[in-house]
Write a protein that holds these residues in place. Structure first.
Motif, PDB file in Angstrom:
ATOM      1  N   HIS A 152      34.107 -17.142   6.325  1.00 21.23           N
ATOM      2  CA  HIS A 152      33.474 -16.359   5.265  1.00 21.23           C
ATOM      3  C   HIS A 152      33.866 -16.942   3.916  1.00 21.23           C
ATOM      4  N   GLU A 153      32.974 -16.808   2.967  1.00 20.98           N
ATOM      5  CA  GLU A 153      33.279 -17.181   1.586  1.00 20.98           C
ATOM      6  C   GLU A 153      32.439 -16.325   0.644  1.00 20.98           C
ATOM      7  N   THR A 154      32.882 -16.232  -0.596  1.00 18.02           N
ATOM      8  CA  THR A 154      32.202 -15.389  -1.570  1.00 18.02           C
ATOM      9  C   THR A 154      31.823 -16.214  -2.795  1.00 18.02           C
ATOM     10  N   TYR A 155      30.544 -16.094  -3.195  1.00 25.61           N
ATOM     11  CA  TYR A 155      30.042 -16.703  -4.427  1.00 25.61           C
ATOM     12  C   TYR A 155      29.436 -15.602  -5.271  1.00 25.61           C
ATOM     13  N   SER A 156      29.893 -15.458  -6.480  1.00 20.61           N
ATOM     14  CA  SER A 156      29.333 -14.479  -7.417  1.00 20.61           C
ATOM     15  C   SER A 156      29.133 -13.107  -6.772  1.00 20.61           C
ATOM     16  N   SER A 157      30.161 -12.617  -6.146  1.00 20.55           N
ATOM     17  CA  SER A 157      30.208 -11.310  -5.476  1.00 20.55           C
ATOM     18  C   SER A 157      29.269 -11.190  -4.270  1.00 20.55           C
ATOM     19  N   THR A 158      28.706 -12.304  -3.785  1.00 16.85           N
ATOM     20  CA  THR A 158      27.909 -12.300  -2.567  1.00 16.85           C
ATOM     21  C   THR A 158      28.741 -12.926  -1.458  1.00 16.85           C
ATOM     22  N   LYS A 159      28.917 -12.192  -0.366  1.00 19.72           N
ATOM     23  CA  LYS A 159      29.718 -12.679   0.747  1.00 19.72           C
ATOM     24  C   LYS A 159      28.823 -13.414   1.748  1.00 19.72           C
ATOM     25  N   TRP A 160      29.191 -14.643   2.062  1.00 23.52           N
ATOM     26  CA  TRP A 160      28.472 -15.471   3.028  1.00 23.52           C
ATOM     27  C   TRP A 160      29.261 -15.521   4.333  1.00 23.52           C
ATOM     28  N   ASN A 161      28.556 -15.405   5.460  1.00 21.72           N
ATOM     29  CA  ASN A 161      29.142 -15.535   6.786  1.00 21.72           C
ATOM     30  C   ASN A 161      28.550 -16.775   7.447  1.00 21.72           C
ATOM     31  N   HIS A 162      29.398 -17.703   7.830  1.00 18.63           N
ATOM     32  CA  HIS A 162      28.956 -18.959   8.423  1.00 18.63           C
ATOM     33  C   HIS A 162      29.396 -19.029   9.887  1.00 18.63           C
ATOM     34  N   ALA A 163      28.557 -19.598  10.723  1.00 20.21           N
ATOM     35  CA  ALA A 163      28.877 -19.844  12.128  1.00 20.21           C
ATOM     36  C   ALA A 163      28.421 -21.250  12.483  1.00 20.21           C
ATOM     37  N   ILE A 164      29.293 -21.993  13.157  1.00 23.75           N
ATOM     38  CA  ILE A 164      28.977 -23.368  13.534  1.00 23.75           C
ATOM     39  C   ILE A 164      29.276 -23.538  15.024  1.00 23.75           C
ATOM     40  N   PHE A 165      28.266 -23.920  15.787  1.00 25.22           N
ATOM     41  CA  PHE A 165      28.413 -24.187  17.212  1.00 25.22           C
ATOM     42  C   PHE A 165      28.137 -25.672  17.432  1.00 25.22           C
ATOM     43  N   THR A 166      28.988 -26.329  18.210  1.00 25.57           N
ATOM     44  CA  THR A 166      28.844 -27.758  18.475  1.00 25.57           C
ATOM     45  C   THR A 166      28.914 -28.019  19.975  1.00 25.57           C
ATOM     46  N   ALA A 167      28.048 -28.877  20.458  1.00 24.21           N
ATOM     47  CA  ALA A 167      28.094 -29.350  21.847  1.00 24.21           C
ATOM     48  C   ALA A 167      28.026 -30.871  21.813  1.00 24.21           C
ATOM     49  N   ALA A 168      28.875 -31.533  22.622  1.00 27.41           N
ATOM     50  CA  ALA A 168      28.943 -32.993  22.564  1.00 27.41           C
ATOM     51  C   ALA A 168      29.225 -33.595  23.932  1.00 27.41           C
ATOM     52  N   ALA A 169      28.749 -34.816  24.114  1.00 22.80           N
ATOM     53  CA  ALA A 169      29.127 -35.660  25.243  1.00 22.80           C
ATOM     54  C   ALA A 169      30.215 -36.587  24.748  1.00 22.80           C
ATOM     55  N   ILE A 170      31.245 -36.798  25.557  1.00 21.48           N
ATOM     56  CA  ILE A 170      32.354 -37.655  25.141  1.00 21.48           C
ATOM     57  C   ILE A 170      32.609 -38.740  26.184  1.00 21.48           C
ATOM     58  N   GLY A 171      33.101 -39.860  25.712  1.00 20.11           N
ATOM     59  CA  GLY A 171      33.512 -40.949  26.585  1.00 20.11           C
ATOM     60  C   GLY A 171      34.771 -41.577  26.031  1.00 20.11           C
ATOM     61  N   ASN A 172      35.743 -41.863  26.890  1.00 15.52           N
ATOM     62  CA  ASN A 172      37.022 -42.421  26.444  1.00 15.52           C
ATOM     63  C   ASN A 172      37.469 -43.568  27.339  1.00 15.52           C
ATOM     64  N   TYR A 173      38.155 -44.530  26.711  1.00 14.72           N
ATOM     65  CA  TYR A 173      38.865 -45.578  27.434  1.00 14.72           C
ATOM     66  C   TYR A 173      40.348 -45.269  27.312  1.00 14.72           C
ATOM     67  N   HIS A 174      41.085 -45.319  28.420  1.00 11.64           N
ATOM     68  CA  HIS A 174      42.512 -44.982  28.451  1.00 11.64           C
ATOM     69  C   HIS A 174      43.327 -46.271  28.517  1.00 11.64           C
ATOM     70  N   ILE A 193      38.332 -45.188  32.553  1.00 14.66           N
ATOM     71  CA  ILE A 193      37.224 -44.620  31.780  1.00 14.66           C
ATOM     72  C   ILE A 193      36.975 -43.183  32.219  1.00 14.66           C
ATOM     73  N   SER A 194      36.794 -42.304  31.236  1.00 13.48           N
ATOM     74  CA  SER A 194      36.441 -40.911  31.525  1.00 13.48           C
ATOM     75  C   SER A 194      35.256 -40.503  30.651  1.00 13.48           C
ATOM     76  N   VAL A 195      34.451 -39.579  31.170  1.00 12.29           N
ATOM     77  CA  VAL A 195      33.331 -39.011  30.433  1.00 12.29           C
ATOM     78  C   VAL A 195      33.396 -37.496  30.587  1.00 12.29           C
TER      79      VAL A 195
END
Length: 172
Positions: free
Chosen positions: A68-90, A56-58
């Motif tokens: 970036h993406e553009t809708y009707s000549s408007t440019k959108w800038n997106h940022a996504i930050f993720t933080a997570a706790a993980i646990g695995n069985y090997h 087992i590991s944690v």
């Protein structure tokens, strides 16, 4: 055909001389880093895992992606930050898998913060589905260690990734 045979023999030779020790043992630590697969930009991730007991590991993981993406000549800038706790069985011992391999499955509990701004006189933040919020997801993955400390990691599911991730694992 000769090239395929040569590559296979080289991999077989490297695999026989490598003295890899996987999965992560109790008290050992490893760092993971790489790129994810997503419908929304290319995530970069990094994390740390610690062996806490019998197979087992944690640990924890963070990721960032911007796009970036553009809708009707408007440019959108997106940022996504993720933080997570993980646990695995090997599963190596249970399935009698050779020590240079590490197959695992587990859960990730995390939070994604999604912000979006457009080129203009304002900003907009998403909320709810597809935006900021908590998540609990499963993952399944595997690692191949080239030597005692360095391996390649491939994982499906997990985190805030649409398809999975690929990266490098380094045992400390």
């Amino acid at each position: 055909m000769k090239k395929i045979t040569l590559v296979f023999c080289a991999l077989l030779f490297v695999g026989t001389i490598a003295k890899a020790q996987a999965p992560l043992q109790e008290g050992e630590m490893q760092i993971n880093g790489g790129v994810g697969l997503s419908n929304y930009g290319l995530p970069l991730y990094g994390g740390l895992e610690y062996g806490i007991g019998y197979n087992i590991s944690v640990g924890g993981e963070v990721s960032y992606r911007g796009y970036h993406e553009t809708y009707s000549s408007t440019k959108w800038n997106h940022a996504i930050f993720t933080a997570a706790a993980i646990g695995n069985y090997h599963f190596n011992e249970l399935l009698e898998i050779p020590s240079e391999w590490d197959f695992y499955a587990g859960l990730s509990l995390g939070y994604s913060a999604w912000s979006s701004k457009y080129d203009g006189n304002g900003s907009f933040s998403y909320a709810g589905s597809g935006g900021s919020g908590l998540y609990l997801v499963g993952q399944i993955g595997g690692r191949y260690f080239f030597n005692e400390n360095v391996g390649l990691n491939v994982e499906l599911g997990g985190g805030n990734y649409s398809g999975g991730k690929i990266g490098v694992t380094i045992k400390l």
